[in-house]
Design an enzyme around this catalytic site. Structure first.
Site, short mmCIF file in Angstrom:
data_model
loop_
_atom_site.label_atom_id
_atom_site.label_comp_id
_atom_site.label_asym_id
_atom_site.label_seq_id
_atom_site.Cartn_x
_atom_site.Cartn_y
_atom_site.Cartn_z
N GLU A 424 -2.08 -8.59 2.73
CA GLU A 424 -0.86 -9.29 2.35
C GLU A 424 -0.57 -10.47 3.26
O GLU A 424 0.49 -10.54 3.89
CB GLU A 424 0.33 -8.31 2.37
CG GLU A 424 0.25 -7.24 1.31
CD GLU A 424 0.62 -7.72 -0.09
OE1 GLU A 424 0.74 -8.95 -0.27
OE2 GLU A 424 0.76 -6.87 -0.98
N GLU A 502 -5.16 -0.25 -2.79
CA GLU A 502 -3.99 0.64 -2.73
C GLU A 502 -3.65 1.04 -4.17
O GLU A 502 -3.65 0.20 -5.06
CB GLU A 502 -2.78 -0.06 -2.11
CG GLU A 502 -3.00 -0.44 -0.65
CD GLU A 502 -1.83 -1.21 -0.03
OE1 GLU A 502 -0.69 -1.08 -0.52
OE2 GLU A 502 -2.08 -1.94 0.93
C1 IPT Z 1 1.70 -2.78 0.00
C2 IPT Z 1 1.29 -2.95 1.40
O1 IPT Z 1 0.02 -3.50 1.50
C3 IPT Z 1 1.32 -1.69 2.18
O2 IPT Z 1 1.23 -2.01 3.54
C4 IPT Z 1 2.57 -0.92 1.89
O3 IPT Z 1 3.65 -1.69 2.28
C5 IPT Z 1 2.65 -0.67 0.43
O4 IPT Z 1 2.68 -1.87 -0.26
C6 IPT Z 1 3.91 0.07 0.06
O5 IPT Z 1 4.14 1.21 0.78
S1 IPT Z 1 2.31 -4.34 -0.47
C7 IPT Z 1 3.27 -4.13 -1.88
C8 IPT Z 1 4.07 -5.34 -2.14
C9 IPT Z 1 2.39 -3.89 -3.03
#
Ligand code: IPT
Length: 1000
Positions: A424, A502
């Site tokens: 990010e 993720e």
């Molecule tokens: C995403 C992040 O990469 C991760 O660090 C964490 O914050 C997660 O979300 C949520 O828990 S970024 C998000 C805007 C998709």
């Protein structure tokens, strides 16, 4: 302090590999002197670096190194996700910027003396003494004996300094001034606690003259021939160069260039075969462990050793509830063992390089690793990415320094298959430059960065939280919307394998929908897998005045800017207790899939390994009828190569129909045949089951009786005016009522990405008044010996209602039959949280035995890891003890249950009705919840310790439930799991053995 310039640290040596060496090392960890000042402006220049005495009246105390000072009683931790907790004014840190002065006085260990100062023998010969910092957040300025050594940037990156000329045998004064925030904070905006301090080890080490300061051995394998080769680059000033030895392969060769080694066993996460190696000169030997593997992309498929692999991954942060990001080898190992035991085979080191020892463990235990740079500039997104360091050339050197430190330190690890440029951080020239650097330096691995908008400078197409339909389209290489022209970038992207770095945001109760993703991943070879967000919940433990330990989240430490409990989103609790989601992950990602069928007398066995056959697996079956195992045995293990399947016939006893009243369950297990480094023989890898619902017996009934207190239907005494329960088995009771609401989960409280214009589920439920639904009595009448009560339940302000008919029939003094028919009336626009029957018994719950899906609770879109059985639950297993309380307590598929209370037991048997229909929402049976407090009180609690039992059993028997989805990050509840108001009915047999004298 010089902490507002967008560059790397100063004075450090070029980064190099972390190596196990026989050169002496001295740990400088331990108790250091410490004081904290409110800002660099306030930090005294009082000669503290070399002062003879550090006076407590000047604020000096002691602190352990490694540690975070905010977790050692100095100031407070702070949590924010995307937003910077200070003005976005790069490269300037905020004015309020605590500074920690750390000082250690030390003597040099005897075996390091040859490297000390100008008189040191090896120092004269060119050997050097180095000072190493493995992690300091966020910027340090270092002096030794009053002389400047250098500064650091990159909190999770190693910095080494040459201190040969400054070191003396005795009484060295090492002074480290650490600023909590610095220019570097703009590059370290990860979603986690801001935790300043020297939180990884400080080490003094010898770099002998003629030694091996750096070596890189790339162990490659030709998948066609099975032949290995080593490409070695060693840095040494030894006159004869260095020698590489791999005794098991009979290799002894100059450590330089390409060395063919003949046939080797490949390394993979499934079979992490390592070969011990040394690289030596006359003055130093370093040890390595080599894993032979080749990572490549062919036809948009990620291959290792010539075969496609599937990453079944988690994002791993370093977090300890008391010590923050301080590494603990035993914890890290236990954590990786737990991952292996739950069928997780991949780790993304979100969002920074972990402690270097972690990579030794991933090599040894077998994980595919995406190793991520310490980089995130997410807070600039809120400013429209204006002035984002990723695209501002003044930050270029900082970016290149970070990636070089990341890659060099861990370059020898077989487990690392991709380097990730960061997380990010938007996009821009500096990220492109880091990608170019990695491509040039290490072509043997792939470059990953999710934020490259077109995947032009990376080797994998990576996304976060994409919904299943989008993943499906990408898997099928339909990434371009129909009708649009294909650009060159899109064409390029189509050549890349796809992964979700993720997905399945494991916050609170959830994630829902794992199975749906997995089915898509299975279908498309282009999909290399995905990484659950995230492994561990980052709750920080505090001990309050009363000595009670509680877990905290954002806002609990006086932060003015924070993101609440968004940091509590893991598969395991801060104390590493598995959440139910971890068991779902284990089942969904299982390397063996078992689908037994009672009718066909066979089990479909699928080998989902990428490299292994099933020779290390044992299969067994058992048949449980109404809670009793009636037959069991072993099954032959089919000879199956990776990614193939076969049917195995079951012995007759496994499939013969047996009459049952509750259920007949066939369970097949796959377990480890022998001990593995990460689990003992017998460890369960996978289960499969088939369930035949039984034919319950409906007992004959006798007429209900009108007494002076009310209507008696067996043990139930009912109010003649309202039809409400007055007592059950003599114990005061309330209800039954129709329940439509649940204590909102984190996902219920969030807006799903694709539903941003809609309120969250919990808001919609509140707007519909489901949380305050009330009941009107339509009718209470005796009919054909039964007491028939009709009610209408609706939220205030609304017309849509659920009409219920409650028909009570007496069976015996201890048993009553209750028919419940639910019928929606009016226009229901809002889907329901639940459609259930609620009743409260004035006796504390002590435990529950359910014949249903468990033992852990689940929702319609979770629960892959729950199995049908007769589960015995203690009182503390009834509700998942979330850091932020919310509802997660239902055991679906329940056909029979016995609630144990302080006053005795209440048996609940499902003996008829719609829930017995296998295609009823949630499958046959009811979702049974027993809470020790009212839902509204559960919903109001903000921390686990605020959940206070009220001494009553709050029972819900749900005929339908809504899924939970993953709206906290990503898609919401999939349409098929949305619960619309619908007619439903159930026939219950309630059997009591209650003593009103005992209430608990
Ligand atoms: C995403 C992040 O990469 C991760 O660090 C964490 O914050 C997660 O979300 C949520 O828990 S970024 C998000 C805007 C998709």
């Amino acid at each position: 302090m010089d902490i507002a310039r967008p560059g790397p640290g100063t004075g450090a040596l070029a980064p190099r590999a972390r190596l196990r060496t026989d050169a002496p090392e001295q740990s400088l960890d331990g108790t250091w002197s410490f004081r904290v000042s409110p800002s660099p402006r306030h930090a005294p220049d009082d000669g503290w670096e070399v002062a003879e005495r550090l006076d407590p009246s000047d604020g000096w105390t002691t602190i352990p190194v490694p540690s975070h000072w905010v977790l050692e009683g100095h100031g407070a931790p702070a949590y924010s996700n995307v937003q910077f907790p200070f003005p976005v004014d790069p490269p300037f840190p905020p004015e309020d910027n605590p500074v920690g002065d750390h000082r250690l006085t030390f003597d040099v260990d005897a075996d390091l003396l040859p490297w000390v100062g100008p008189q040191g023998a090896d120092a004269i010969a060119g050997g050097r003494a180095l000072l190493r910092f493995d992690g300091v957040e966020s910027a340090a300025e270092i002096t030794l004996n009053g002389t400047w050594v250098g500064s650091t940037r990159g909190s999770r990156l190693t910095h080494e300094f040459d201190v040969t000329a400054l070191l003396r045998p005795h009484g060295n004064r090492l002074a480290v001034r650490v600023a909590q925030f610095s220019d570097a904070s703009y590059l370290e905006d990860q979603d986690m606690w801001w935790l300043p301090g020297i939180f990884r080890s400080v080490t003094l080490l010898a770099a002998p003259s003629g030694g091996v300061p750096d070596v890189w051995v790339r162990a490659d394998l030709d998948p066609q021939t099975g032949l290995g080769s080593l490409t070695v680059t060693a840095r040494t000033d030894a006159p004869g160069g260095a020698v590489l030895r791999v005794p098991e392969l009979g290799v002894q060769a100059p450590a330089d260039g390409v060395i063919p080694v003949g046939a080797v066993e490949p390394w993979s996460a499934e079979h992490p075969r390592l070969y011990e190696a040394t690289v030596s000169t006359p003055t130093e030997t370093v040890r390595l462990r080599l894993g032979f593997r080749r990572v490549e992309v062919r036809a948009a498929v990620l291959l290792v050793n010539g075969a496609p692999i599937r990453l079944a991954g988690v994002n791993r942060h370093e977090h300890h509830p008391e010590r923050g990001r301080v590494h603990d080898l035993a914890w890290a190992r236990a954590e990786l063992l737990a991952m292996k035991q739950h069928n997780i085979n991949a780790i993304r080191t979100s969002h920074y390089p972990p402690h270097p020892e972690l990579l030794e463990l991933t090599d040894e235990l077998g994980f595919w690793v995406i190793l991520e740079n310490d980089l995130e500039t997410h807070g600039f997104e809120l400013e429209g990415w204006q002035r984002n360091p990723s695209d501002d050339p003044v930050w270029r050197e900082a970016y290149l320094d970070r990636i070089a430190r990341t890659v060099h330190r861990d370059k020898n690890h077989a487990s690392i298959v991709m380097w990730s440029l960061g997380n990010e951080a938007g996009t821009g020239c500096n990220l492109e430059a880091t990608a170019r650097w990695v491509h040039a330096f290490d072509p043997s691995r792939l470059v990953h960065y999710e934020g490259d908008p077109q995947s032009t400078y990376v080797d994998v197409y990576s996304q976060m939280y994409a919904p299943p339909d989008e993943v499906e389209a990408i898997g099928g290489e339909l990434a371009v919307p129909p009708g649009e022209d294909v650009t060159a970038a899109q064409l390029h992207r189509r050549t890349l394998p796809y992964l979700q770095c993720e997905y399945a945001h494991a916050m609170g109760h959830g994630p829902g929908g794992l199975v749906e993703y997995e089915e898509i991943f299975d279908r498309y070879p282009r999909i290399a897998g995905a990484f659950v967000w995230e492994w561990v919940e980052h709750g920080l433990a505090v001990v309050d005045e009363s000595g009670r330990r509680t877990l905290t989240y954002g806002g609990d430490h006086g932060e003015r800017v924070h993101d609440g409990n968004f940091v509590i989103d893991g598969l395991v609790s801060p104390d590493r207790e598995p959440r139910p989601a971890l068991l779902d992950v284990k089942a969904v990602m299982a390397p063996v899939r078992l689908r037994p069928t009672l009718v066909r007398d066979r089990v479909a066995v699928e080998n989902r390994y990428d490299a292994l056959d099933l020779s290390h697996v044992r299969l067994s079956w058992s048949r449980t009828v109404d809670g009793t195992v009636v037959a069991s045995g072993d099954l032959p293990v089919p000879e199956l190569g990776p990614r193939s399947s076969a049917d195995v016939a079951l012995p007759d006893a496994a499939g013969d129909p047996v009459p049952s009243r509750v259920a007949d369950v066939l369970t097949v297990l796959a377990v480890l045949a022998d001990d593995a480094p990460w689990a003992a023989a017998g460890h369960e890898l996978a289960f499969g089951e088939d369930v035949r619902v039984g034919r319950p017996v409906v007992p004959p009934t006798v007429p209900v009786l009108r007494g002076t207190d009310g209507w008696s239907a067996g043990p139930a005494l009912l109010d003649p005016l309202t039809g409400d329960l007055l007592t059950l088995g003599g114990v005061a009771a309330q209800g039954p009522t129709v329940g439509l609401w649940r204590a909102p989960t984190d996902n219920d409280r969030a807006r799903a990405w694709a539903e941003a214009d809609l309120p969250s589920w919990s808001e919609r439920w509140e707007q519909a008044g489901l949380d305050r639904a009330v009941r009107r009595v339509l009718d209470v009448a005796e009919r054909d010996g039964a007491l028939v009560v009709r009610t209408r339940t609706a939220g205030p302000m609304h017309a849509a209602a659920i009409d219920a008919t409650w028909t009570w029939r007496a069976v015996s003094p201890t048993a009553v039959l209750l028919d419940v028919d639910l019928e929606p009336v009016g226009r229901w626009e809002v889907p329901l949280a639940r459609l259930g029957i609620d009743l409260v018994l004035d006796a504390a719950p002590l435990g529950l035995r359910v014949a249903g899906r468990g033992p852990q609770p689940s929702a319609p879109d979770t629960g892959a890891g729950a199995r049908t059985g007769w589960h015995q639950l203690d009182a503390d297993a009834l509700l998942v003890p979330h850091v932020r309380p919310q509802e997660q307590a239902a055991r679906p598929g329940t056909l029979a249950a016995v609630l144990r209370t302080a006053a005795g037991t209440l048996g609940i048997d499902v003996v008829g009705g719609d829930p017995l229909h296998p295609r009823a929402p949630g499958g046959p049976g009811l979702a049974v919840t027993v809470l020790p407090l009212d839902r509204a009180d559960l919903a109001a609690a903000r921390h686990a310790h605020e959940v206070r039992a009220d001494g009553r059993s709050h029972v819900s028997l749900d005929l339908g439930q809504s899924g939970v989805g993953t709206a906290t990050c990503g898609p919401g509840v999939l349409p098929r799991y949305v619960l619309h108001a619908r007619p439903a009915s159930v026939r219950l047999l309630l059997t009591v053995d209650l003593d009103p004298q005992v209430r608990g």
